[in-house]
Design a protein around this motif. Structure first.
Motif, PDB file in Angstrom:
ATOM      1  N   SER A 125      33.131  46.964  33.782  1.00  0.00           N
ATOM      2  CA  SER A 125      33.079  47.330  32.366  1.00  0.00           C
ATOM      3  C   SER A 125      32.759  46.083  31.548  1.00  0.00           C
ATOM      4  N   PRO A 126      32.277  46.259  30.302  1.00  0.00           N
ATOM      5  CA  PRO A 126      31.989  45.081  29.468  1.00  0.00           C
ATOM      6  C   PRO A 126      33.203  44.170  29.298  1.00  0.00           C
ATOM      7  N   ALA A 127      34.396  44.759  29.133  1.00  0.00           N
ATOM      8  CA  ALA A 127      35.595  43.937  28.913  1.00  0.00           C
ATOM      9  C   ALA A 127      35.922  43.100  30.137  1.00  0.00           C
ATOM     10  N   LEU A 128      35.911  43.708  31.327  1.00  0.00           N
ATOM     11  CA  LEU A 128      36.252  42.963  32.538  1.00  0.00           C
ATOM     12  C   LEU A 128      35.204  41.899  32.828  1.00  0.00           C
ATOM     13  N   PHE A 129      33.929  42.250  32.677  1.00  0.00           N
ATOM     14  CA  PHE A 129      32.878  41.262  32.948  1.00  0.00           C
ATOM     15  C   PHE A 129      32.994  40.087  31.981  1.00  0.00           C
ATOM     16  N   ASP A 130      33.233  40.378  30.715  1.00  0.00           N
ATOM     17  CA  ASP A 130      33.342  39.318  29.709  1.00  0.00           C
ATOM     18  C   ASP A 130      34.509  38.386  30.014  1.00  0.00           C
ATOM     19  N   LEU A 131      35.668  38.950  30.319  1.00  0.00           N
ATOM     20  CA  LEU A 131      36.837  38.096  30.543  1.00  0.00           C
ATOM     21  C   LEU A 131      36.700  37.284  31.820  1.00  0.00           C
ATOM     22  N   ILE A 132      36.165  37.865  32.878  1.00  0.00           N
ATOM     23  CA  ILE A 132      35.988  37.097  34.108  1.00  0.00           C
ATOM     24  C   ILE A 132      34.927  36.024  33.913  1.00  0.00           C
ATOM     25  N   SER A 133      33.868  36.338  33.194  1.00  0.00           N
ATOM     26  CA  SER A 133      32.839  35.337  32.914  1.00  0.00           C
ATOM     27  C   SER A 133      33.426  34.157  32.141  1.00  0.00           C
ATOM     28  N   ARG A 134      34.238  34.443  31.134  1.00  0.00           N
ATOM     29  CA  ARG A 134      34.851  33.370  30.354  1.00  0.00           C
ATOM     30  C   ARG A 134      35.873  32.607  31.194  1.00  0.00           C
ATOM     31  N   SER A 135      36.561  33.307  32.070  1.00  0.00           N
ATOM     32  CA  SER A 135      37.532  32.646  32.949  1.00  0.00           C
ATOM     33  C   SER A 135      36.847  31.643  33.864  1.00  0.00           C
ATOM     34  N   LEU A 136      35.685  32.003  34.375  1.00  0.00           N
ATOM     35  CA  LEU A 136      34.958  31.079  35.248  1.00  0.00           C
ATOM     36  C   LEU A 136      34.455  29.871  34.462  1.00  0.00           C
ATOM     37  N   ASP A 137      34.137  30.076  33.183  1.00  0.00           N
ATOM     38  CA  ASP A 137      33.765  28.930  32.342  1.00  0.00           C
ATOM     39  C   ASP A 137      34.927  27.940  32.257  1.00  0.00           C
ATOM     40  N   PHE A 138      36.150  28.450  32.092  1.00  0.00           N
ATOM     41  CA  PHE A 138      37.317  27.570  32.025  1.00  0.00           C
ATOM     42  C   PHE A 138      37.595  26.929  33.383  1.00  0.00           C
ATOM     43  N   ALA A 139      37.315  27.626  34.461  1.00  0.00           N
ATOM     44  CA  ALA A 139      37.493  27.042  35.790  1.00  0.00           C
ATOM     45  C   ALA A 139      36.551  25.853  35.976  1.00  0.00           C
ATOM     46  N   ILE A 199      41.417  31.993  38.166  1.00  0.00           N
ATOM     47  CA  ILE A 199      41.904  33.370  38.201  1.00  0.00           C
ATOM     48  C   ILE A 199      41.937  33.945  39.614  1.00  0.00           C
ATOM     49  N   THR A 200      41.423  33.216  40.603  1.00  0.00           N
ATOM     50  CA  THR A 200      41.489  33.717  41.984  1.00  0.00           C
ATOM     51  C   THR A 200      42.802  33.342  42.658  1.00  0.00           C
ATOM     52  N   CYS A 201      43.785  32.959  41.865  1.00  0.00           N
ATOM     53  CA  CYS A 201      45.083  32.529  42.393  1.00  0.00           C
ATOM     54  C   CYS A 201      46.053  33.696  42.592  1.00  0.00           C
ATOM     55  N   GLY A 202      45.556  34.916  42.622  1.00  0.00           N
ATOM     56  CA  GLY A 202      46.434  36.075  42.704  1.00  0.00           C
ATOM     57  C   GLY A 202      47.374  36.075  43.889  1.00  0.00           C
ATOM     58  N   ASN A 203      46.897  35.647  45.050  1.00  0.00           N
ATOM     59  CA  ASN A 203      47.770  35.577  46.224  1.00  0.00           C
ATOM     60  C   ASN A 203      48.885  34.556  46.015  1.00  0.00           C
ATOM     61  N   LEU A 204      48.545  33.441  45.382  1.00  0.00           N
ATOM     62  CA  LEU A 204      49.562  32.426  45.086  1.00  0.00           C
ATOM     63  C   LEU A 204      50.593  32.966  44.093  1.00  0.00           C
ATOM     64  N   SER A 205      50.117  33.712  43.088  1.00  0.00           N
ATOM     65  CA  SER A 205      51.026  34.283  42.101  1.00  0.00           C
ATOM     66  C   SER A 205      52.018  35.236  42.753  1.00  0.00           C
TER      67      SER A 205
END
Length: 316
Positions: free
Chosen positions: A88-102, A111-117
């Motif tokens: 969806s536009p919302a999920l794509f936008d947030l993941i795209s911005r998250s990768l910018d911060f990475a 954000i790929t730290c889900g297993n660690l969380s």
């Protein structure tokens, strides 16, 4: 740790020959309490706008939650390695911005730290550090570079087996920004949206040039219960706090923060708290936790290189 407090403000004033009044609303969403403070001509207009904002936040939770097994995020994670996922536009936008911060933080925000969380959530429950083999496996599945985006087709592909995404370090700030946008679309510009330790701030209250926001500026409670506060005046920006004043666990005599480093997979052991002021709440949310992971010296250096970003580390 910092805590936000909205200062007392005048409840009304004349504007365009019509009186604006302040209205405050709360709703339990995204495992926290969202609070909206706004100024409107009438109760009906205020309620309509706030209701629309809360409904949008609830929708975003169905997209971003890693607690809801049927959320869009979890459907992406369950798609399997190498499987293109139409987002969806919302999920794509947030993941795209998250990768910018990475990229910006060299993986200190990931954000790929889900297993660690999930592993750390269990650690806090059982009061035992995770087994070395499980920690190593979770670390191996943590790699933001293994998330591929096709912006034209709005497709996300996870390329590593067993990857699990966790948007908890950015989703609330994103939702607060989105709620503020919904308020503006409903004709409400003088407002702010609080999501736990994150605030999206719009135009200032009537007769004011900014909102007064108070911050606690020490990592420990003040002696005798007295709170030492700092006031900042803000408008049209985002501000977020992160730290371990209250959220921590002790294991074998070591104090671990709830903030997990993507590099080690363990909670931070240095007491630290900070607040970040940024052009929007998505940015301040992502950077606040990251600054704690980076530490004061590296965090201040990163902030200095970002336009419109200020970081304030709490005093010990």
């Amino acid at each position: 740790m910092f805590r936000f407090v909205i200062s007392s403000l005048s409840l009304s004033c004349a504007l365009h020959a019509q009186e604006l009044k302040r209205f405050d609303y709360t709703a339990p969403l995204m495992a926290t309490t969202f609070r909206i403070s706004l100024h409107a001509e009438s109760k009906e207009k205020a309620e309509t706008a706030a209701d629309a904002a809360f409904k949008h936040i609830a929708f975003l939770n169905t997209v971003f939650s890693d607690y809801e097994p049927n959320s869009e995020l979890m459907r992406l994670c369950n798609a399997g390695p190498g499987t293109p996922f139409k987002a969806s536009p919302a999920l794509f936008d947030l993941i795209s911005r998250s990768l910018d911060f990475a990229r910006l933080t060299d993986g200190s925000f990931d954000i790929t730290c889900g297993n660690l969380s999930q592993l750390w959530r269990r650690t806090k429950r059982v009061k035992k550090l995770p087994p070395a083999d499980r920690l190593a496996k979770a670390l191996a599945a943590t790699d933001w570079r293994a998330v591929q985006l096709d912006a034209k087709a709005q497709i996300i592909t996870l390329t590593k087996s067993g990857m699990l995404l966790d948007l908890g370090g950015i989703a609330k700030g994103y939702a607060a920004d989105a709620a503020l946008r919904i308020l503006r679309e409903n004709g409400i510009n003088r407002a702010l949206v609080m999501a736990g330790g994150d605030i999206a701030i719009g135009d200032p209250p009537p007769g004011e040039d900014a909102w007064d926001i108070k911050l606690r500026t020490f990592t420990k409670p003040a002696p005798g219960g007295e709170e030492l506060m700092e006031t900042v005046r803000l408008k049209n920006c985002g501000v977020s706090t992160s730290g371990d004043l209250y959220q921590f666990t002790e294991i074998d005599g070591v104090r671990y923060s709830h903030i997990v480093s993507p590099k080690t997979g363990l909670g931070l052991t240095d007491r630290i708290a900070c607040t970040v002021i940024a052009p929007n709440c998505t940015t301040s949310d992502a950077l606040a936790t990251t600054m704690c992971v980076l530490g004061k010296e590296r965090g201040e250096s990163l902030a200095a290189a970002q336009p419109g970003v200020t970081v304030k580390f709490a005093k010990p």
